[in-house]
Every structure is written in structure tokens, then in C-alpha cells.
Write a protein that holds these residues in place. Structure first.
Motif, PDB file in Angstrom:
ATOM      1  N   ILE A  20       0.840  -1.205   0.000  1.00 28.88           N
ATOM      2  CA  ILE A  20       0.000   0.000   0.000  1.00 28.88           C
ATOM      3  C   ILE A  20       0.872   1.250   0.000  1.00 28.88           C
ATOM      4  O   ILE A  20       0.671   2.145  -0.814  1.00 28.88           O
ATOM      5  CB  ILE A  20      -0.985  -0.010   1.179  1.00 28.88           C
ATOM      6  CG1 ILE A  20      -1.944  -1.199   1.039  1.00 28.88           C
ATOM      7  CG2 ILE A  20      -1.755   1.306   1.255  1.00 28.88           C
ATOM      8  CD1 ILE A  20      -2.783  -1.484   2.271  1.00 28.88           C
ATOM      9  N   ILE A  21       1.852   1.324   0.890  1.00 27.26           N
ATOM     10  CA  ILE A  21       2.825   2.413   0.883  1.00 27.26           C
ATOM     11  C   ILE A  21       4.169   1.865   1.378  1.00 27.26           C
ATOM     12  O   ILE A  21       4.320   1.554   2.555  1.00 27.26           O
ATOM     13  CB  ILE A  21       2.359   3.660   1.685  1.00 27.26           C
ATOM     14  CG1 ILE A  21       3.351   4.811   1.544  1.00 27.26           C
ATOM     15  CG2 ILE A  21       2.063   3.341   3.121  1.00 27.26           C
ATOM     16  CD1 ILE A  21       3.498   5.373   0.142  1.00 27.26           C
ATOM     17  N   PRO A  22       5.111   1.678   0.453  1.00 30.15           N
ATOM     18  CA  PRO A  22       6.404   1.085   0.806  1.00 30.15           C
ATOM     19  C   PRO A  22       7.173   1.894   1.855  1.00 30.15           C
ATOM     20  O   PRO A  22       7.072   3.129   1.901  1.00 30.15           O
ATOM     21  CB  PRO A  22       7.157   1.067  -0.522  1.00 30.15           C
ATOM     22  CG  PRO A  22       6.089   1.092  -1.562  1.00 30.15           C
ATOM     23  CD  PRO A  22       4.988   1.921  -0.978  1.00 30.15           C
ATOM     24  N   THR A  23       7.935   1.193   2.659  1.00 29.28           N
ATOM     25  CA  THR A  23       8.687   1.771   3.764  1.00 29.28           C
ATOM     26  C   THR A  23       9.535   2.966   3.347  1.00 29.28           C
ATOM     27  O   THR A  23       9.593   3.965   4.052  1.00 29.28           O
ATOM     28  CB  THR A  23       9.601   0.692   4.401  1.00 29.28           C
ATOM     29  OG1 THR A  23       8.791  -0.410   4.779  1.00 29.28           O
ATOM     30  CG2 THR A  23      10.339   1.226   5.602  1.00 29.28           C
ATOM     31  N   ASP A  33       2.520  13.831  -0.339  1.00 30.68           N
ATOM     32  CA  ASP A  33       3.800  13.505  -0.981  1.00 30.68           C
ATOM     33  C   ASP A  33       3.924  12.006  -1.247  1.00 30.68           C
ATOM     34  O   ASP A  33       4.602  11.585  -2.186  1.00 30.68           O
ATOM     35  CB  ASP A  33       4.984  13.952  -0.111  1.00 30.68           C
ATOM     36  CG  ASP A  33       5.078  15.458   0.058  1.00 30.68           C
ATOM     37  OD1 ASP A  33       4.587  16.201  -0.822  1.00 30.68           O
ATOM     38  OD2 ASP A  33       5.635  15.893   1.083  1.00 30.68           O
ATOM     39  N   MET A  34       3.291  11.194  -0.420  1.00 25.81           N
ATOM     40  CA  MET A  34       3.370   9.735  -0.536  1.00 25.81           C
ATOM     41  C   MET A  34       2.450   9.171  -1.616  1.00 25.81           C
ATOM     42  O   MET A  34       2.696   8.095  -2.150  1.00 25.81           O
ATOM     43  CB  MET A  34       3.004   9.079   0.805  1.00 25.81           C
ATOM     44  CG  MET A  34       3.949   9.371   1.925  1.00 25.81           C
ATOM     45  SD  MET A  34       3.315   8.646   3.470  1.00 25.81           S
ATOM     46  CE  MET A  34       4.230   9.595   4.660  1.00 25.81           C
ATOM     47  N   LYS A  35       1.372   9.888  -1.935  1.00 26.16           N
ATOM     48  CA  LYS A  35       0.330   9.383  -2.835  1.00 26.16           C
ATOM     49  C   LYS A  35       0.846   8.761  -4.135  1.00 26.16           C
ATOM     50  O   LYS A  35       0.373   7.691  -4.507  1.00 26.16           O
ATOM     51  CB  LYS A  35      -0.667  10.496  -3.192  1.00 26.16           C
ATOM     52  CG  LYS A  35      -1.747  10.683  -2.203  1.00 26.16           C
ATOM     53  CD  LYS A  35      -2.731  11.786  -2.489  1.00 26.16           C
ATOM     54  CE  LYS A  35      -2.853  12.336  -3.857  1.00 26.16           C
ATOM     55  NZ  LYS A  35      -3.882  13.378  -3.983  1.00 26.16           N
ATOM     56  N   PRO A  36       1.812   9.372  -4.835  1.00 27.58           N
ATOM     57  CA  PRO A  36       2.230   8.789  -6.115  1.00 27.58           C
ATOM     58  C   PRO A  36       2.858   7.397  -5.988  1.00 27.58           C
ATOM     59  O   PRO A  36       2.969   6.676  -6.972  1.00 27.58           O
ATOM     60  CB  PRO A  36       3.266   9.780  -6.650  1.00 27.58           C
ATOM     61  CG  PRO A  36       3.043  11.048  -5.899  1.00 27.58           C
ATOM     62  CD  PRO A  36       2.457  10.655  -4.578  1.00 27.58           C
ATOM     63  N   SER A  66       2.631  -4.428   8.776  1.00 30.09           N
ATOM     64  CA  SER A  66       2.840  -3.485   9.876  1.00 30.09           C
ATOM     65  C   SER A  66       1.583  -2.656  10.123  1.00 30.09           C
ATOM     66  O   SER A  66       0.693  -2.583   9.282  1.00 30.09           O
ATOM     67  CB  SER A  66       4.021  -2.567   9.560  1.00 30.09           C
ATOM     68  OG  SER A  66       3.687  -1.665   8.535  1.00 30.09           O
ATOM     69  N   SER A  67       1.553  -1.994  11.247  1.00 27.68           N
ATOM     70  CA  SER A  67       0.353  -1.248  11.639  1.00 27.68           C
ATOM     71  C   SER A  67       0.412   0.218  11.226  1.00 27.68           C
ATOM     72  O   SER A  67      -0.303   1.036  11.785  1.00 27.68           O
ATOM     73  CB  SER A  67       0.159  -1.346  13.155  1.00 27.68           C
ATOM     74  OG  SER A  67       1.237  -0.729  13.820  1.00 27.68           O
ATOM     75  N   ARG A  68       1.237   0.549  10.253  1.00 30.80           N
ATOM     76  CA  ARG A  68       1.415   1.962   9.877  1.00 30.80           C
ATOM     77  C   ARG A  68       0.114   2.644   9.478  1.00 30.80           C
ATOM     78  O   ARG A  68      -0.626   2.163   8.636  1.00 30.80           O
ATOM     79  CB  ARG A  68       2.454   2.094   8.766  1.00 30.80           C
ATOM     80  CG  ARG A  68       2.051   1.459   7.463  1.00 30.80           C
ATOM     81  CD  ARG A  68       3.150   1.524   6.438  1.00 30.80           C
ATOM     82  NE  ARG A  68       4.247   0.690   6.894  1.00 30.80           N
ATOM     83  CZ  ARG A  68       5.168   0.173   6.116  1.00 30.80           C
ATOM     84  NH1 ARG A  68       5.160   0.422   4.835  1.00 30.80           N
ATOM     85  NH2 ARG A  68       6.119  -0.579   6.596  1.00 30.80           N
ATOM     86  N   GLU A  69      -0.135   3.778  10.095  1.00 31.15           N
ATOM     87  CA  GLU A  69      -1.349   4.538   9.806  1.00 31.15           C
ATOM     88  C   GLU A  69      -1.323   5.170   8.426  1.00 31.15           C
ATOM     89  O   GLU A  69      -2.370   5.513   7.877  1.00 31.15           O
ATOM     90  CB  GLU A  69      -1.560   5.631  10.852  1.00 31.15           C
ATOM     91  CG  GLU A  69      -2.136   5.101  12.131  1.00 31.15           C
ATOM     92  CD  GLU A  69      -2.678   6.200  13.017  1.00 31.15           C
ATOM     93  OE1 GLU A  69      -3.346   7.109  12.510  1.00 31.15           O
ATOM     94  OE2 GLU A  69      -2.422   6.118  14.216  1.00 31.15           O
ATOM     95  N   GLN A  70      -0.144   5.307   7.851  1.00 30.40           N
ATOM     96  CA  GLN A  70      -0.052   5.917   6.522  1.00 30.40           C
ATOM     97  C   GLN A  70      -0.742   5.075   5.457  1.00 30.40           C
ATOM     98  O   GLN A  70      -1.135   5.609   4.424  1.00 30.40           O
ATOM     99  CB  GLN A  70       1.408   6.144   6.121  1.00 30.40           C
ATOM    100  CG  GLN A  70       2.134   7.147   6.975  1.00 30.40           C
ATOM    101  CD  GLN A  70       2.862   6.497   8.148  1.00 30.40           C
ATOM    102  OE1 GLN A  70       2.529   5.401   8.606  1.00 30.40           O
ATOM    103  NE2 GLN A  70       3.869   7.186   8.653  1.00 30.40           N
ATOM    104  N   ALA A  71      -0.906   3.775   5.686  1.00 34.74           N
ATOM    105  CA  ALA A  71      -1.540   2.915   4.679  1.00 34.74           C
ATOM    106  C   ALA A  71      -2.992   3.342   4.428  1.00 34.74           C
ATOM    107  O   ALA A  71      -3.353   3.668   3.292  1.00 34.74           O
ATOM    108  CB  ALA A  71      -1.433   1.440   5.070  1.00 34.74           C
ATOM    109  N   ILE A  75      -4.561   5.725   1.041  1.00 35.87           N
ATOM    110  CA  ILE A  75      -5.715   5.265   0.253  1.00 35.87           C
ATOM    111  C   ILE A  75      -6.798   6.349   0.262  1.00 35.87           C
ATOM    112  O   ILE A  75      -7.360   6.693  -0.777  1.00 35.87           O
ATOM    113  CB  ILE A  75      -6.261   3.928   0.798  1.00 35.87           C
ATOM    114  CG1 ILE A  75      -5.231   2.813   0.569  1.00 35.87           C
ATOM    115  CG2 ILE A  75      -7.590   3.570   0.126  1.00 35.87           C
ATOM    116  CD1 ILE A  75      -5.568   1.496   1.248  1.00 35.87           C
ATOM    117  N   LYS A  76      -7.065   6.902   1.420  1.00 36.25           N
ATOM    118  CA  LYS A  76      -8.062   7.968   1.526  1.00 36.25           C
ATOM    119  C   LYS A  76      -7.599   9.207   0.736  1.00 36.25           C
ATOM    120  O   LYS A  76      -8.403   9.833   0.040  1.00 36.25           O
ATOM    121  CB  LYS A  76      -8.311   8.312   2.988  1.00 36.25           C
ATOM    122  CG  LYS A  76      -9.449   9.292   3.159  1.00 36.25           C
ATOM    123  CD  LYS A  76      -9.770   9.517   4.607  1.00 36.25           C
ATOM    124  CE  LYS A  76     -10.856  10.582   4.725  1.00 36.25           C
ATOM    125  NZ  LYS A  76     -11.060  10.994   6.091  1.00 36.25           N
ATOM    126  N   ALA A  77      -6.332   9.547   0.824  1.00 40.63           N
ATOM    127  CA  ALA A  77      -5.807  10.709   0.110  1.00 40.63           C
ATOM    128  C   ALA A  77      -5.918  10.551  -1.406  1.00 40.63           C
ATOM    129  O   ALA A  77      -6.054  11.544  -2.130  1.00 40.63           O
ATOM    130  CB  ALA A  77      -4.349  10.964   0.516  1.00 40.63           C
TER     131      ALA A  77
END
Length: 164
Positions: A20-23, A33-36, A66-71, A75-77
Motif C-alpha cells: 500500500i505504501i512502501p517503507t 507527498d506519498m500518494k504517487p 505493519s500497523s502503519r497509519e499511513q496505509a 488510500i483515503k488521500a
């Protein structure tokens, strides 16, 4: 009942938070910034193709790892309206609700839908695709309140009269 439609993006089983969002992108300053880079290990083009209101349909164990909230945040962003999967990793489910991302569990839809199909969701009632209705469970009122507020922090601010 809230009702909406969206275009389907189809993913498989065991989509973990590193997909979903690599480390390596967690060090970026904002979720914008992470979206792309969302889903880049699996489908590098996907983040650029998802449009606001689209729906991800996935297999079993979505959000494992992992439990990262950024995932759920990324997705929402991206503008994803909901994720419909056969099952979720529990910590991802909780993080998603806390961040205002609607998750729906349904065992059958994934195997009956094709990427690009349009589905109609009636929250707490059903998902309709290609003329077939798939029943879904309703969410408890307190979770709906969190989702409708846009996340747990916003819901608590609203509850305590501290809305911005």
C-alpha cells in the motif's frame, strides 16, 4: 442510508501495508507527498489512475503487515471512497476507521467483479454489481459517526464541541 457508486480497481489477496505504501516513502513529509507511490511495488501506475470516488475491491487479508497509519491515510488521500474486501487485517481495519476510510467486508464480490466495473454501495445494506446484489453488514452507529466525521479525531472534536 448513504448510497454511492464507484469504479472498481481489483486487487488480490494479502495486500500488505508495504504494498500500500512502501517503507522507503514513509520519510516523506506528508501523505500528499506519498500518494504517487501507493501500490507501487504491485502496480506502479495505479496511484496515478485512481480517481476520487473509485472503489478498491480486494481479496482476503487486506492491510496485513505493519500497523502503519499511513496505509489507510494514503488510500483515503487518493480519493478512494471505500475498500471492499473478503477480509481485513484487524489493525488495518481499526486504523482505517480512525482515519475515516470506509471498509466493507464481502466474501463474494471479488470473484464476481472485473476491474473497471461500476458498483453501487448502499452503506450497511448491499453492494450491487452487474445486476447482482451482495448483502453487507451494517456498521455500529459509533463507527458510522467516526466515518461521517472524517476520522476519530474529528469525531471527538465534534462530540466535544471543538469543531474548527
Amino acid at each position: 442510508m448513504e448510497k454511492f457508486t464507484g469504479k472498481v480497481w481489483l486487487l488480490g489477496d494479502d495486500i500488505d501495508t508495504d504494498i500500500i505504501i512502501p517503507t522507503e516513502y514513509l520519510a516523506l513529509k506528508t501523505v500528499e507527498d506519498m500518494k504517487p507511490y501507493a501500490f507501487s511495488p504491485l502496480r506502479p501506475e495505479l496511484a496515478g489512475q485512481i480517481q476520487p470516488g473509485d472503489i478498491i475491491v480486494a481479496g482476503k487479508n487486506f492491510g496485513c503487515g505493519s500497523s502503519r497509519e499511513q496505509a489507510p491515510e494514503v488510500i483515503k488521500a487518493l480519493g478512494v471512497r471505500a475498500v471492499i474486501a473478503k477480509s481485513y487485517a484487524r489493525i488495518f481495519f481499526r486504523n482505517s476507521i480512525n482515519n475515516g476510510l470506509l471498509l466493507i467486508e464481502n466474501e463474494e464480490l471479488h470473484d464476481a467483479v472485473s476491474e473497471g466495473d461500476t458498483v453501487e454501495v448502499t452503506v450497511g445494506e448491499s453492494v450491487v454489481c452487474n445486476g447482482t446484489s451482495y448483502p453487507i453488514s451494517s456498521l455500529p452507529e459509533n463507527l458510522l459517526d467516526i466515518l461521517n466525521a472524517g476520522g476519530l479525531v474529528k469525531a471527538m472534536r465534534r462530540l466535544n464541541g471543538l469543531e474548527d
